[in-house]
Design a protein around this motif. Structure first.
Motif, PDB file in Angstrom:
ATOM      1  N   ILE A  87       0.840  -1.212   0.000  1.00  0.00           N
ATOM      2  CA  ILE A  87       0.000   0.000   0.000  1.00  0.00           C
ATOM      3  C   ILE A  87       0.867   1.252   0.000  1.00  0.00           C
ATOM      4  N   ARG A  88       1.890   1.275   0.814  1.00  0.00           N
ATOM      5  CA  ARG A  88       2.775   2.456   0.889  1.00  0.00           C
ATOM      6  C   ARG A  88       3.486   2.705  -0.448  1.00  0.00           C
ATOM      7  N   MET A  89       3.981   1.634  -1.058  1.00  0.00           N
ATOM      8  CA  MET A  89       4.675   1.802  -2.349  1.00  0.00           C
ATOM      9  C   MET A  89       3.713   2.315  -3.420  1.00  0.00           C
ATOM     10  N   TYR A  90       2.508   1.756  -3.442  1.00  0.00           N
ATOM     11  CA  TYR A  90       1.553   2.103  -4.497  1.00  0.00           C
ATOM     12  C   TYR A  90       0.953   3.497  -4.294  1.00  0.00           C
ATOM     13  N   HIS A  91       0.497   3.775  -3.066  1.00  0.00           N
ATOM     14  CA  HIS A  91      -0.219   5.034  -2.841  1.00  0.00           C
ATOM     15  C   HIS A  91       0.664   6.173  -2.354  1.00  0.00           C
ATOM     16  N   PHE A  92       1.691   5.897  -1.595  1.00  0.00           N
ATOM     17  CA  PHE A  92       2.507   6.985  -1.055  1.00  0.00           C
ATOM     18  C   PHE A  92       3.725   7.280  -1.922  1.00  0.00           C
ATOM     19  N   GLU A  93       4.303   6.248  -2.503  1.00  0.00           N
ATOM     20  CA  GLU A  93       5.497   6.445  -3.319  1.00  0.00           C
ATOM     21  C   GLU A  93       5.173   6.550  -4.802  1.00  0.00           C
ATOM     22  N   GLY A  94       3.929   6.239  -5.179  1.00  0.00           N
ATOM     23  CA  GLY A  94       3.500   6.386  -6.572  1.00  0.00           C
ATOM     24  C   GLY A  94       4.035   5.327  -7.520  1.00  0.00           C
ATOM     25  N   MET A  95       4.410   4.185  -6.975  1.00  0.00           N
ATOM     26  CA  MET A  95       4.912   3.116  -7.836  1.00  0.00           C
ATOM     27  C   MET A  95       3.755   2.474  -8.597  1.00  0.00           C
ATOM     28  N   LYS A  96       4.067   1.933  -9.758  1.00  0.00           N
ATOM     29  CA  LYS A  96       3.066   1.228 -10.549  1.00  0.00           C
ATOM     30  C   LYS A  96       2.883  -0.170  -9.975  1.00  0.00           C
ATOM     31  N   LEU A  97       1.765  -0.775 -10.297  1.00  0.00           N
ATOM     32  CA  LEU A  97       1.434  -2.089  -9.758  1.00  0.00           C
ATOM     33  C   LEU A  97       2.511  -3.124 -10.099  1.00  0.00           C
ATOM     34  N   ARG A  98       3.014  -3.086 -11.332  1.00  0.00           N
ATOM     35  CA  ARG A  98       4.049  -4.051 -11.716  1.00  0.00           C
ATOM     36  C   ARG A  98       5.350  -3.787 -10.957  1.00  0.00           C
ATOM     37  N   GLU A  99       5.622  -2.523 -10.613  1.00  0.00           N
ATOM     38  CA  GLU A  99       6.817  -2.195  -9.835  1.00  0.00           C
ATOM     39  C   GLU A  99       6.684  -2.694  -8.400  1.00  0.00           C
ATOM     40  N   VAL A 100       5.473  -2.549  -7.840  1.00  0.00           N
ATOM     41  CA  VAL A 100       5.213  -3.062  -6.494  1.00  0.00           C
ATOM     42  C   VAL A 100       5.390  -4.577  -6.490  1.00  0.00           C
ATOM     43  N   ALA A 101       4.831  -5.237  -7.485  1.00  0.00           N
ATOM     44  CA  ALA A 101       4.933  -6.697  -7.577  1.00  0.00           C
ATOM     45  C   ALA A 101       6.394  -7.128  -7.673  1.00  0.00           C
ATOM     46  N   ALA A 102       7.174  -6.426  -8.465  1.00  0.00           N
ATOM     47  CA  ALA A 102       8.595  -6.771  -8.617  1.00  0.00           C
ATOM     48  C   ALA A 102       9.350  -6.543  -7.306  1.00  0.00           C
ATOM     49  N   ALA A 103       9.053  -5.446  -6.613  1.00  0.00           N
ATOM     50  CA  ALA A 103       9.744  -5.137  -5.358  1.00  0.00           C
ATOM     51  C   ALA A 103       9.422  -6.161  -4.270  1.00  0.00           C
ATOM     52  N   LEU A 104       8.185  -6.648  -4.262  1.00  0.00           N
ATOM     53  CA  LEU A 104       7.776  -7.628  -3.247  1.00  0.00           C
ATOM     54  C   LEU A 104       7.986  -9.069  -3.710  1.00  0.00           C
ATOM     55  N   ASP A 105       8.422  -9.233  -4.953  1.00  0.00           N
ATOM     56  CA  ASP A 105       8.635 -10.547  -5.560  1.00  0.00           C
ATOM     57  C   ASP A 105       7.361 -11.395  -5.529  1.00  0.00           C
ATOM     58  N   VAL A 106       6.261 -10.771  -5.979  1.00  0.00           N
ATOM     59  CA  VAL A 106       4.975 -11.460  -6.093  1.00  0.00           C
ATOM     60  C   VAL A 106       4.412 -11.166  -7.476  1.00  0.00           C
ATOM     61  N   SER A 107       3.338 -11.856  -7.824  1.00  0.00           N
ATOM     62  CA  SER A 107       2.702 -11.597  -9.121  1.00  0.00           C
ATOM     63  C   SER A 107       1.951 -10.260  -9.058  1.00  0.00           C
ATOM     64  N   ILE A 108       1.626  -9.740 -10.214  1.00  0.00           N
ATOM     65  CA  ILE A 108       0.877  -8.473 -10.274  1.00  0.00           C
ATOM     66  C   ILE A 108      -0.500  -8.648  -9.639  1.00  0.00           C
ATOM     67  N   SER A 109      -1.153  -9.773  -9.909  1.00  0.00           N
ATOM     68  CA  SER A 109      -2.479  -9.989  -9.315  1.00  0.00           C
ATOM     69  C   SER A 109      -2.390 -10.113  -7.796  1.00  0.00           C
ATOM     70  N   MET A 110      -1.316 -10.699  -7.277  1.00  0.00           N
ATOM     71  CA  MET A 110      -1.141 -10.797  -5.824  1.00  0.00           C
ATOM     72  C   MET A 110      -0.902  -9.418  -5.226  1.00  0.00           C
ATOM     73  N   ALA A 111      -0.116  -8.588  -5.901  1.00  0.00           N
ATOM     74  CA  ALA A 111       0.120  -7.214  -5.424  1.00  0.00           C
ATOM     75  C   ALA A 111      -1.201  -6.451  -5.408  1.00  0.00           C
ATOM     76  N   HIS A 112      -2.004  -6.645  -6.442  1.00  0.00           N
ATOM     77  CA  HIS A 112      -3.308  -5.980  -6.505  1.00  0.00           C
ATOM     78  C   HIS A 112      -4.195  -6.447  -5.352  1.00  0.00           C
ATOM     79  N   THR A 113      -4.198  -7.729  -5.066  1.00  0.00           N
ATOM     80  CA  THR A 113      -5.011  -8.276  -3.970  1.00  0.00           C
ATOM     81  C   THR A 113      -4.541  -7.730  -2.632  1.00  0.00           C
ATOM     82  N   LEU A 114      -3.236  -7.675  -2.421  1.00  0.00           N
ATOM     83  CA  LEU A 114      -2.700  -7.128  -1.168  1.00  0.00           C
ATOM     84  C   LEU A 114      -3.164  -5.685  -0.957  1.00  0.00           C
TER      85      LEU A 114
END
Length: 168
Positions: free
Chosen positions: A125-152
């Protein structure tokens, strides 16, 4: 063609028609006289050799001068308004001190809820909403799939939103 006599003859030939046209557009005969005079002054400054239809050109000048005068009058009506009268009708958009304190309390509760989430969800949530990262960037940073990042992010925001609504 631009001799004084030729210009004078042209003016005399079209003056009454221009006055009628200006009166029709403005509804004011005094204003019509002023506009026709101003139009003639502008016309007399132009090189008339290239003008194929002087009467139509003069009518266009009259119309444009009336439009410009109307716009200017509209602006002046707005700018001549009494400041106290106008400012009394404007809604006060500032928040009351109580509203500010309540909003800060709700924000504190939401941030506490965010901190209470599992670390991976909170980070997403912090990466996506506070740091302005894209969903695929969040997924890569957390080493999860894009759909998992979206679910989180979605589930975490649902929890934060519930906390916010309870705080209101």
């Amino acid at each position: 063609m631009k001799t004084k006599q030729a210009l004078s003859d042209l003016y005399e030939a079209h003056r009454s028609g221009l006055l009628s046209y200006a009166r029709q557009l403005s509804g004011d005969s005094v204003l019509a006289e002023d506009i026709v005079h101003d139009a003639w002054v502008l016309f007399a400054k132009q090189p008339t050799q290239a003008i194929s239809s002087p009467a139509s050109y003069l009518r266009t000048i009259v119309r444009n001068l009336l439009l410009t005068r109307g716009r200017r009058a509209k602006i002046e009506r707005v700018s001549d308004a009494d400041f106290d009268v106008v400012s009394a009708t404007v809604a006060d958009e500032t928040s009351s001190p109580e509203d500010v304190v309540a909003a800060r309390e709700i924000m504190t509760c939401v941030m506490d809820a965010l901190d209470a989430l599992p670390k991976r969800q909170s980070d997403a949530i912090r990466m996506y909403h506070f740091e302005g990262m894209k969903l695929r960037e969040v997924a890569a940073a957390l080493d999860v799939s894009i759909s998992m990042a979206h679910t989180l992010i979605t589930e975490g925001l649902a929890i934060c939103n519930r906390v916010r609504k309870e705080g209101q």
